[in-house]
Design a protein around this motif. Structure first.
Motif, short mmCIF file in Angstrom:
data_model
loop_
_atom_site.label_atom_id
_atom_site.label_comp_id
_atom_site.label_asym_id
_atom_site.label_seq_id
_atom_site.Cartn_x
_atom_site.Cartn_y
_atom_site.Cartn_z
N THR A 1 -2.29 -3.71 -0.52
CA THR A 1 -2.72 -2.34 -0.82
C THR A 1 -3.16 -1.70 0.49
O THR A 1 -3.72 -2.37 1.37
CB THR A 1 -3.88 -2.29 -1.82
OG1 THR A 1 -5.03 -2.95 -1.26
CG2 THR A 1 -3.50 -2.98 -3.13
N HIS A 2 -2.91 -0.41 0.63
CA HIS A 2 -3.31 0.31 1.84
C HIS A 2 -3.93 1.64 1.44
O HIS A 2 -3.32 2.43 0.71
CB HIS A 2 -2.12 0.55 2.76
CG HIS A 2 -2.48 1.31 4.00
ND1 HIS A 2 -3.23 0.76 5.02
CD2 HIS A 2 -2.21 2.59 4.38
CE1 HIS A 2 -3.41 1.65 5.97
NE2 HIS A 2 -2.79 2.77 5.62
N ALA B 1 -5.83 8.89 -0.65
CA ALA B 1 -4.61 8.33 -1.23
C ALA B 1 -4.52 6.84 -0.92
O ALA B 1 -5.24 6.31 -0.06
CB ALA B 1 -3.38 9.06 -0.71
N ALA B 2 -3.62 6.17 -1.61
CA ALA B 2 -3.38 4.74 -1.38
C ALA B 2 -2.01 4.38 -1.94
O ALA B 2 -1.44 5.11 -2.78
CB ALA B 2 -4.46 3.89 -2.04
N PHE B 3 -1.48 3.26 -1.47
CA PHE B 3 -0.23 2.73 -2.02
C PHE B 3 -0.23 1.22 -1.85
O PHE B 3 -1.04 0.66 -1.10
CB PHE B 3 1.00 3.37 -1.35
CG PHE B 3 1.09 3.10 0.13
CD1 PHE B 3 1.80 2.00 0.62
CD2 PHE B 3 0.48 3.96 1.04
CE1 PHE B 3 1.89 1.76 1.97
CE2 PHE B 3 0.56 3.71 2.41
CZ PHE B 3 1.27 2.62 2.88
N GLY B 4 0.69 0.55 -2.56
CA GLY B 4 0.74 -0.90 -2.46
C GLY B 4 1.91 -1.46 -3.24
O GLY B 4 2.63 -0.72 -3.94
N ALA B 5 2.10 -2.76 -3.12
CA ALA B 5 3.21 -3.43 -3.80
C ALA B 5 2.85 -4.89 -4.06
O ALA B 5 2.03 -5.47 -3.35
CB ALA B 5 4.48 -3.34 -2.96
N PHE C 1 -2.38 -1.34 -10.18
CA PHE C 1 -1.03 -1.51 -10.71
C PHE C 1 -0.98 -1.21 -12.20
O PHE C 1 0.07 -1.39 -12.83
CB PHE C 1 -0.55 -2.93 -10.42
CG PHE C 1 -0.37 -3.20 -8.95
CD1 PHE C 1 0.80 -2.87 -8.30
CD2 PHE C 1 -1.40 -3.76 -8.21
CE1 PHE C 1 0.97 -3.11 -6.95
CE2 PHE C 1 -1.25 -4.00 -6.85
CZ PHE C 1 -0.07 -3.68 -6.22
N GLU C 2 -2.09 -0.76 -12.76
CA GLU C 2 -2.20 -0.30 -14.14
C GLU C 2 -1.55 -1.26 -15.14
O GLU C 2 -0.64 -0.89 -15.89
CB GLU C 2 -1.58 1.10 -14.29
CG GLU C 2 -2.33 2.19 -13.55
CD GLU C 2 -3.69 2.51 -14.17
OE1 GLU C 2 -3.97 2.04 -15.29
OE2 GLU C 2 -4.48 3.24 -13.52
N PRO C 3 -2.00 -2.52 -15.17
CA PRO C 3 -1.45 -3.44 -16.17
C PRO C 3 -1.78 -2.96 -17.58
O PRO C 3 -2.88 -2.45 -17.84
CB PRO C 3 -2.16 -4.76 -15.85
CG PRO C 3 -3.44 -4.36 -15.20
CD PRO C 3 -3.12 -3.13 -14.41
N GLU D 1 6.65 -4.79 -8.07
CA GLU D 1 5.89 -3.66 -8.61
C GLU D 1 5.29 -2.88 -7.44
O GLU D 1 4.86 -3.47 -6.44
CB GLU D 1 4.78 -4.13 -9.54
CG GLU D 1 5.26 -4.91 -10.75
CD GLU D 1 4.13 -5.25 -11.71
OE1 GLU D 1 3.02 -4.74 -11.51
OE2 GLU D 1 4.37 -6.05 -12.63
N VAL D 2 5.22 -1.55 -7.58
CA VAL D 2 4.63 -0.70 -6.55
C VAL D 2 3.73 0.34 -7.22
O VAL D 2 3.86 0.63 -8.41
CB VAL D 2 5.70 0.02 -5.70
CG1 VAL D 2 6.62 -0.98 -5.03
CG2 VAL D 2 6.50 1.00 -6.54
#
Length: 765
Positions: free
Chosen positions: A662-663, A670-674, A74-76, A700-701
């Motif tokens: 997260t998936h 690739a991956a994505f999440g929220a 999530f790149e804080p 946040e995504v």
């Protein structure tokens, strides 16, 4: 006498221990010095492949540990951004700000913030450290320590947050981080950048790590306030405000580890500079009608901030007298420079509306806070017969805090009847210190401790005793000569005990009991008379204040889920004594009859309790090994008696809830999440003012794609629900009015900042 006895107890085992005891001493002394080895830069950058979970630590004291990989997708930007996903952490900051961490919802002064296990000074009057001053790129992991141990400072009534920075043994290779940031406060948004690089490897006989980071920061808020004469009463005015906080963070860190003689030497340092400009502009309208004919005031309030944080550490560990000895030296400082001016034009003081100006006021303030701490420690650990381990030592700390708060004489022109026309650029007069605004605080602490730990069958345990002695000298250069210097001495005996009971291969119970302290806020110690600090009443500090203290207990259950998952439930309770609350001296205030001079004193008790649940697991059992989920929820409550009755501890949210997933799609690289976060309402009651605060939900995504064997690109979106902060203010002229509910003003305020986006590329080499 107590200090002498404890020092003797700490030194005696080193003198009397037999060499035979060393033979039973397995290599467990300071186990943290023997890591499994550095990760590669490729592992740091490419986390696609499997979900990152919360660590299941081996600590006896209840500790939650989160590696950077847990947050990184999530790149804080800051440690504060990362901590938003941690159980029981709340903030009472403005929207998009995560500065003063409130563990278990309590004021930041109740939470001990450590860097690499060591105390750091903060600019806050409550001794707190703003965690948004540390870029997330510097950290290796974050630990939430729920209870206390004898070998750590006892200033952790709510618990401690330990920010572990990358060290020379943590990374092999390097990577570059390049990114673009976009904030939605204009038609096409405002753009910024983030740039960083880290490298670790062998240099000469030792290992070196160096890193640097620059990132733009921006928080474009919109505020709207409605002010009534009483709840449900007449709307007197509204205020429309923009508040843009724009700046950049610069950081550099380095660490070197090398074998020297019979031991290992570790040197580290980190420097962070925060440059920020806050521009607040507001328009105030009569009766809520937003037109030129009803314009009351135009206000321009700007604040220029530059804050430097520096931390230097040295540690040398070596075998001695059948055990392991560690010598530590440290220096940490914060230098906070602020310059603020406020210009206000008033209209409708007569019958002529805008653009004819009736009065112009200009104020200017500058603040400089320099807080430096020098610390040292000698610690020794050794094995005893029966497999137990003894650790003892003495920790020393010297704080020097210099405060300078100055103002220029207020410039005020009544127009058109002023003695002379208002100049286009009025000239400020000379700066002069405000009451209580110039002085020093010196604190010297000597904290010996002794601690035993061991393992008996399925039970691992730890017990210890710590004595904290503090000598404080307060010098107020704005006070009369006879009242300028005040000295106090305080001593606290802080026992602690924890055990971890392994019920099975998957289940364990952790119990901890400890006594902790919370030292008074700096402004509560200074004996300066502040006029009209509480409504129409005055305030004066009390340099003889004692710290608050608390007995606390934590009881938790934890279960391992599959290979990497973990679920836990923890209950906590704190019994606080010598609570610091405002009291009436009985003296008449500067406002005359009906006003008073208030101070603070150690009065009454308080209680804090709650339940904390956390879950972090991949969905292996459902055949979804590439999907990880986390959920944590904390129910928080407390009770304290004040001048009006019973309330919670000020500004404690009643709950905080986080969930996310997260998936990974390995075939696509690739991956994505929220993540979704919601914080409960908070209430604060002080003399002449009450505030109720609520926040909207935060979403946040992220989406990431691996575009080469050593390159990954991530797109993240934050505050996608445009969460608002809503506050209700009940304001009174006096405590008598507050009790009678005779309002001076009733205000509703809301603020929002809009979503923001980040596109980041990480390249390993």
């Amino acid at each position: 006498m107590t200090l002498s006895l404890l020092l003797g107890a700490a030194a005696a085992p080193m003198i009397l221990a037999a060499p035979a005891a060393a033979q039973s001493f397995a290599v467990q002394a300071f186990a943290a010095e023997d890591p499994s080895g550095p990760s590669t830069a490729l592992e740091e950058v490419i986390v696609t492949g499997e979900p990152a979970m919360r660590n299941r630590t081996d600590d006896v004291v209840p500790t939650l540990s989160y590696d950077l990989e847990y947050f990184q997708r999530f790149e804080p930007l800051t440690v504060g951004d990362a901590l938003k996903r941690v159980p029981s952490v709340t903030f009472l900051s403005d929207v998009l700000e995560s500065d003063g961490v409130r563990l278990r919802g309590l004021d930041p002064g109740y939470t001990q913030v450590l860097i690499d296990g060591e105390r750091v000074p903060g600019a806050g009057l409550d001794r707190s450290f703003f965690v948004d001053r540390i870029p997330a790129e510097l950290i290796e992991r974050v630990e939430v320590v729920r209870s206390s141990s004898a070998n750590r400072s006892g200033d952790a009534l709510a618990g401690a947050v330990n920010i572990v920075l990358r060290d020379a043994l943590s990374l092999d290779g390097g990577y570059v981080r390049l990114g673009a940031l976009n904030w939605s406060d204009s038609e096409y948004g405002r753009w910024g950048g983030t740039y960083g690089a880290v490298w670790g490897g062998q240099v000469g006989p030792g290992r070196l790590l160096v890193g640097a980071n620059i990132q733009d920061r921006r928080n474009p808020k919109n505020k709207f306030s409605q002010r009534f004469d009483a709840p449900g009463g007449t709307l007197e005015n509204v205020e429309v405000q923009t508040d843009v906080r724009d700046g950049a963070d610069y950081s550099f860190n380095a660490a070197y580890s090398v074998d020297v003689g019979p031991g290992a030497l570790e040197l580290s340092g980190a420097f962070v500079r925060t440059d920020r400009y806050q521009d607040e502009d507001s328009l105030e309208y009569r009766n809520g009608v937003q037109s030129d004919a009803n314009l009351l005031t135009v206000n321009d309030n700007d604040l220029d901030i530059r804050t430097d944080n520096l931390a230097l550490r040295g540690r040398y560990a070596f075998d001695m007298a059948g055990g392991r000895t560690r010598i530590k030296l440290g220096y940490a400082s914060i230098n906070d420079d602020q310059y603020e001016f406020e210009a206000e034009s008033e209209y409708l003081r007569d019958a002529v509306a805008y653009p004819d100006e009736d009065r112009f006021t200009l104020d200017s303030t500058r603040v400089n806070i320099e807080d430096a701490e020098i610390s040292g420690a000698v610690e020794h650990e050794r094995g005893l017969a029966g497999g137990a381990t003894l650790e003892f030592g003495v920790q020393w700390n010297r704080k020097d805090r210099d405060t300078l708060i100055q103002e220029t004489p207020r410039i005020r022109f009544n127009v058109p009847n002023a003695p002379a026309p208002r100049p286009a650029v009025p000239a400020f007069g000379a700066f002069a210190s405000v009451p209580g605004g110039e002085g020093t605080i010196e604190e010297t602490r000597i904290d010996p401790y002794v601690m035993l730990s061991g393992e008996t069958g399925a039970v691992k345990w730890e017990t210890g005793l710590r004595y904290e002695s503090t000598r404080t000298t307060i010098t107020d250069l704005t006070a009369a000569a006879a009242d300028r210097v005040t000295e106090t001495d305080h001593g606290f005996l802080l026992p602690s005990a924890s055990l971890r009971w392994r019920l099975s291969e998957t289940d364990r119970i952790i119990v901890s009991v400890a006594r902790t302290v919370r030292r008074p806020d700096f402004d509560r110690l200074q004996p300066a008379l502040l006029e009209e600090e509480f409504g129409d009443s005055d305030f004066i500090g009390d340099p003889k204040l004692k710290p608050e203290s608390a007995w606390g207990v934590d009881v938790g259950f934890e279960r391992r889920l599959g290979r990497r998952g973990v679920v836990g439930l923890n209950a906590f309770y704190r019994d606080v004594t010598d609570l610091i609350e405002a009291v009436n001296t009985g003296a008449v205030g500067s406002g005359g009859a009906g006003t008073f001079v208030y101070t603070v004193d150690n009065v009454g008790d308080g209680r804090v309790w709650g339940l904390e649940f956390d879950l972090s697991t991949p969905l292996d059992a459902l055949g979804m090994a590439d999907t990880g989920v986390f959920l944590n929820a904390s129910w928080l409550d407390s009770e304290v008696d004040d001048f009006m009755g019973t309330r919670r501890f000020n500004d404690q949210s009643d709950y905080v809830f986080n969930t996310g997933f997260t998936h990974d799609i390995p075939a696509w690289g690739a991956a994505f999440g929220a993540t979704y976060r919601k914080q409960g309402d908070a209430f604060s009651r002080v003399l002449a003012e009450e505030v109720r605060t609520s926040y909207g939900a935060d979403l946040e995504v992220f989406v990431e794609k691996r575009i080469a064997s050593n390159i990954v690109v991530r797109l993240t979106g934050s505050n996608l629900l445009n969460a608002s902060k809503d506050e209700v203010f009940d304001k009174f002229d006096s405590v008598a009015d507050q009790t009678a509910r005779a309002h001076d003003e009733y205000e509703l305020e809301t603020e929002d900042a809009g979503p923001w986006y980040q596109l980041v590329m990480r390249v390993a080499f």
